[in-house]
Design an enzyme around this catalytic site. Sequence first.
Site, PDB file in Angstrom:
ATOM      1  N   GLU A 191       9.230  16.232  14.759  1.00  0.00           N
ATOM      2  CA  GLU A 191       9.757  16.010  13.414  1.00  0.00           C
ATOM      3  C   GLU A 191       9.035  16.950  12.452  1.00  0.00           C
ATOM      4  OE1 GLU A 191       8.755  12.331  11.427  1.00  0.00           O
ATOM      5  OE2 GLU A 191      10.802  12.169  10.691  1.00  0.00           O
ATOM      6  N   ARG A 195       3.072   8.327  14.769  1.00  0.00           N
ATOM      7  CA  ARG A 195       1.625   8.327  15.047  1.00  0.00           C
ATOM      8  C   ARG A 195       0.948   7.112  14.406  1.00  0.00           C
ATOM      9  NH1 ARG A 195      -2.880   9.792  12.366  1.00  0.00           N
ATOM     10  NH2 ARG A 195      -1.709  10.354  10.508  1.00  0.00           N
ATOM     11  N   GLY A 238       2.543   4.403  13.232  1.00  0.00           N
ATOM     12  CA  GLY A 238       3.195   3.188  13.750  1.00  0.00           C
ATOM     13  C   GLY A 238       2.489   2.671  14.999  1.00  0.00           C
ATOM     14  N   CYS A 265      13.764  10.809   6.932  1.00  0.00           N
ATOM     15  CA  CYS A 265      13.564  10.405   8.335  1.00  0.00           C
ATOM     16  C   CYS A 265      14.824  10.639   9.148  1.00  0.00           C
ATOM     17  CB  CYS A 265      13.165   8.938   8.393  1.00  0.00           C
ATOM     18  SG  CYS A 265      14.290   7.870   7.492  1.00  0.00           S
ATOM     19  N   LYS A 281       0.884  -1.181   0.000  1.00  0.00           N
ATOM     20  CA  LYS A 281       0.000   0.000   0.000  1.00  0.00           C
ATOM     21  C   LYS A 281       0.913   1.219   0.000  1.00  0.00           C
ATOM     22  CE  LYS A 281      -1.850   2.981   2.059  1.00  0.00           C
ATOM     23  NZ  LYS A 281      -1.637   4.411   1.729  1.00  0.00           N
ATOM     24  N   GLU A 286       9.240   1.243  11.055  1.00  0.00           N
ATOM     25  CA  GLU A 286      10.377   2.152  10.787  1.00  0.00           C
ATOM     26  C   GLU A 286       9.780   3.550  10.810  1.00  0.00           C
ATOM     27  OE1 GLU A 286      13.391   1.042  10.416  1.00  0.00           O
ATOM     28  OE2 GLU A 286      13.011  -1.084  10.070  1.00  0.00           O
ATOM     29  N   GLY A 321       6.794   4.929   8.196  1.00  0.00           N
ATOM     30  CA  GLY A 321       5.975   6.134   8.218  1.00  0.00           C
ATOM     31  C   GLY A 321       6.118   6.827   9.558  1.00  0.00           C
ATOM     32  N   SER A 322       5.089   7.564   9.925  1.00  0.00           N
ATOM     33  CA  SER A 322       5.167   8.384  11.139  1.00  0.00           C
ATOM     34  C   SER A 322       4.992   7.529  12.391  1.00  0.00           C
ATOM     35  CB  SER A 322       4.063   9.436  11.090  1.00  0.00           C
ATOM     36  OG  SER A 322       2.802   8.792  11.062  1.00  0.00           O
TER      37      SER A 322
HETATM   38  P1  NAD Z   1       2.390   8.473   7.478  1.00  0.00           P
HETATM   39  O1  NAD Z   1       2.573   7.699   8.731  1.00  0.00           O
HETATM   40  O2  NAD Z   1       1.396   9.558   7.454  1.00  0.00           O
HETATM   41  O3  NAD Z   1       1.980   7.483   6.284  1.00  0.00           O
HETATM   42  C1  NAD Z   1       2.766   6.367   5.962  1.00  0.00           C
HETATM   43  C2  NAD Z   1       1.886   5.339   5.279  1.00  0.00           C
HETATM   44  O4  NAD Z   1       0.908   4.901   6.209  1.00  0.00           O
HETATM   45  C3  NAD Z   1       1.123   5.876   4.065  1.00  0.00           C
HETATM   46  O5  NAD Z   1       1.062   4.869   3.088  1.00  0.00           O
HETATM   47  C4  NAD Z   1      -0.249   6.167   4.632  1.00  0.00           C
HETATM   48  O6  NAD Z   1      -1.284   6.113   3.688  1.00  0.00           O
HETATM   49  C5  NAD Z   1      -0.397   5.042   5.646  1.00  0.00           C
HETATM   50  N1  NAD Z   1      -1.355   5.336   6.709  1.00  0.00           N
HETATM   51  C6  NAD Z   1      -1.709   6.554   7.203  1.00  0.00           C
HETATM   52  N2  NAD Z   1      -2.647   6.411   8.154  1.00  0.00           N
HETATM   53  C7  NAD Z   1      -2.889   5.080   8.272  1.00  0.00           C
HETATM   54  C8  NAD Z   1      -3.763   4.311   9.077  1.00  0.00           C
HETATM   55  N3  NAD Z   1      -4.598   4.880   9.948  1.00  0.00           N
HETATM   56  N4  NAD Z   1      -3.748   2.969   8.936  1.00  0.00           N
HETATM   57  C9  NAD Z   1      -2.922   2.381   8.052  1.00  0.00           C
HETATM   58  N5  NAD Z   1      -2.086   3.057   7.247  1.00  0.00           N
HETATM   59  C10 NAD Z   1      -2.060   4.401   7.353  1.00  0.00           C
HETATM   60  O7  NAD Z   1       3.835   8.987   7.080  1.00  0.00           O
HETATM   61  P2  NAD Z   1       4.236   9.857   5.811  1.00  0.00           P
HETATM   62  O8  NAD Z   1       3.831  11.260   6.065  1.00  0.00           O
HETATM   63  O9  NAD Z   1       3.838   9.185   4.567  1.00  0.00           O
HETATM   64  O10 NAD Z   1       5.843   9.731   5.878  1.00  0.00           O
HETATM   65  C11 NAD Z   1       6.618  10.500   6.692  1.00  0.00           C
HETATM   66  C12 NAD Z   1       7.062   9.717   7.908  1.00  0.00           C
HETATM   67  O11 NAD Z   1       7.774   8.549   7.525  1.00  0.00           O
HETATM   68  C13 NAD Z   1       8.045  10.520   8.748  1.00  0.00           C
HETATM   69  O12 NAD Z   1       7.691  10.403  10.102  1.00  0.00           O
HETATM   70  C14 NAD Z   1       9.381   9.844   8.475  1.00  0.00           C
HETATM   71  O13 NAD Z   1      10.328   9.990   9.489  1.00  0.00           O
HETATM   72  C15 NAD Z   1       8.961   8.426   8.304  1.00  0.00           C
HETATM   73  N6  NAD Z   1      10.001   7.657   7.619  1.00  0.00           N
HETATM   74  C16 NAD Z   1      10.746   6.765   8.337  1.00  0.00           C
HETATM   75  C17 NAD Z   1      11.762   6.037   7.716  1.00  0.00           C
HETATM   76  C18 NAD Z   1      12.584   5.019   8.477  1.00  0.00           C
HETATM   77  O14 NAD Z   1      13.229   4.198   7.842  1.00  0.00           O
HETATM   78  N7  NAD Z   1      12.591   5.045   9.806  1.00  0.00           N
HETATM   79  C19 NAD Z   1      12.009   6.223   6.346  1.00  0.00           C
HETATM   80  C20 NAD Z   1      11.228   7.145   5.644  1.00  0.00           C
HETATM   81  C21 NAD Z   1      10.219   7.856   6.288  1.00  0.00           C
END
Ligand code: NAD
Length: 499
Positions: A400, A246, A248, A301, A190, A266, A243-244
Site C-alpha cells: 500500500e 502493521r 492492526g 484505504c 486517540k 479497519e 489504520g495500517s
Molecule cells: P497508522 O497505523 O500508522 O496509525 C493509525 C493510528 O494508530 C494513529 O492514530 C496512530 O497514532 C496509531 N498508532 C500508531 N502506532 C501505534 C501503536 N504502536 N499502538 C497504538 N496506536 C498506534 O496508520 P496511518 O498512517 O495513520 O493511516 C493510514 C492507514 O490507515 C492506511 O493503511 C489505510 O489503508 C488505513 N485506513 C483504513 C481504512 C479502512 O476503513 N479500512 C480507512 C482509512 C485508513
Amino acid sequence: MNARTPDWHVAAAAMQADGRMFIGGKRLHAQAGETFDCLSPIDGRKLGAVARGRTADIDAAVASARSAFEDGRWAKKAPAVRKKVLQRFSEKILAARDELALLETLDMGKPIQYSLAVDVGAVARTIAWYAEAVDKIYDEIAPTAHTALALITREPMGVIGAVVPWNYPMIMAGWKLGPALAAGNSVVLKPSEKSPLTALRLAEIAVEAGLPEGVFNVVPGYGHEAGEALALHMDVDAIGFTGSTRVGRKMLEYAGRSNLKRVYNELGGKSAFVVFEDYADIARAAKTVAGSMFFNQGESCNAPSRVFVHESVADEFLAVVAAEAPKYQPGDPLSGKAAMGAIVDAVQLQTVLGYIDAGHREGARMLTGGKQVRAETGGFFVEPTVFEGVTNQMKIAREEIFGPVMSVIRFKTEDEAVAMANDSTYGLQASVWSHNIDRAHRVARALHAGTVHVNQYDEDDMTVPFGGFKQSGNGRDKSLHAFDKYTELKTTWIRIDGQ
Ligand code: NAD
C-alpha cells in the site's frame, strides 16, 4: 466565520488551534506538560502546540469515561433522548462547517472544497444516521418452550477506545463515534498525531450539544505512547481501530497482553480495478479510476491502486488515463480549486517518492507524473503518477503506497485477472467492469474483498457496511452492522411457573 465564501487564506492566518486534550468535558494540558508541534503540510507552518498524551493522561481519560458509563448519565438515558442529543451534535457540526473544514485542510492537506463538501457533511450525516437508528432497533425474544422466556438483548459494552488515522480524520472518528455513542458507550478517542485538531473540536461541540461530560474524551499523542496505553488499558472494553495493517497486528497483541478486549480492525488496502474488453465505454472506466485513485491525494484505504486491464483494450484505456491524470495536478489547498492537495507530512512524502523510485527500479514504465512539485511553498506535493507494464509481483503492486500512484497491469484471460486480483494480502475493495452479465456476477463473486463494485467505483452510503477481508481487517464500519462491534449480546432466561 459565517460568510458563505470566506477568504480561506485570511481565515487560515487568523486560525488559533487549541491542541489541549479533552477529558471530562474540559480542555487540559498533558499531565507531564509536554506538547508536540502540529505542522501544516500545506506550507510547513506551525498550527499549534498539541498535548502529548501519555499513559497518565490515558488513565485519566479512561477513568472519566468509566465513571460516566457506570453512573448511567448517558448509557441509561432512553434511546430517544440519546437520539435528540446526537441529532443536535450533528447540527452543530454543520453549523461549524467552515471552522472544521479549515482545520482539516490545514492539518492534513486536502483541498478545502472537499473538506467542506465531503468530510464535514459525512461526519454530520454519520452521527445523525446512528442517532435516528437507535430508537428503532428492537431486541429479540427466543422461540423457547412456554415454561420460560428467553430475552436476547444488546447492551452497551462500556468504554470504547477509538484509534484513527490521518487521511479522513473526522470521518474515521465519526464512523466509531456514531454507533458507539448511540449505543450508550463512553469513548476515548486517540486521533493521529498527524491530524489531531478536528477531533478535539468535535468533542467540544458534542458537549455543547448536550452530551454529558466524560462520555466523549480525546487524548492526542503518538501511537507508541497514547495509542499503546489505550490499547493496553485493562479498563477499556473494545478498540475500534482504523489504520495500517502493521499497527492492526499490534492491536491484537495488546489485547492478548491485557484484558482480551475486543479488537475491530479497519486496515489497509490495495484494491483491484478489473476492466474487461466487453465493457462498452473504456473511457468511462479510465476516467473513473483516475478520479477514485487521485481523490484525497491517493490517501484513501480503498483507492483502486492496482488496475488490471484486458490487453486488447489496454492502449485505449491508458491513453485516457494519461490524459486524465494531469487534471489532478496538486494546487493550493486553500484556493477552492485544487484537484489534489498536499501529502500529509514529510515522512509520507518520502514514502511515496520511494515507491515511485521502486517502480522505476523494477522496470515499470511511468506514463505520467512522478515528481515532487510546489516545494517552494514549504508544503509536500506529488504529481498524480501512473505506471504501466507493472507485474503483480512488483513492490508497487503489492504494498500500500497511500499516495497518488497507480499501477496498471495487463491480462489475457478472466481466470488470470481474478487470480492476480486475489493475489494480495489485502481484500478491502475491488471493482469489475463488464457488460457481460454472467461475467460481471461471476467475477464479483470470485473477488475476495469486503466491497465489490460493478461498472462503477464511488457508490457509497451509510446503509452499507465498509471493511475488508484478509489483512484489510475484521470489523465493519457504517450500517446497522457497526452496532455489533459496540454492544454485547445478552441472554436473560426467565422461568414462568404455573403453565
Ligand atoms: P497508522 O497505523 O500508522 O496509525 C493509525 C493510528 O494508530 C494513529 O492514530 C496512530 O497514532 C496509531 N498508532 C500508531 N502506532 C501505534 C501503536 N504502536 N499502538 C497504538 N496506536 C498506534 O496508520 P496511518 O498512517 O495513520 O493511516 C493510514 C492507514 O490507515 C492506511 O493503511 C489505510 O489503508 C488505513 N485506513 C483504513 C481504512 C479502512 O476503513 N479500512 C480507512 C482509512 C485508513
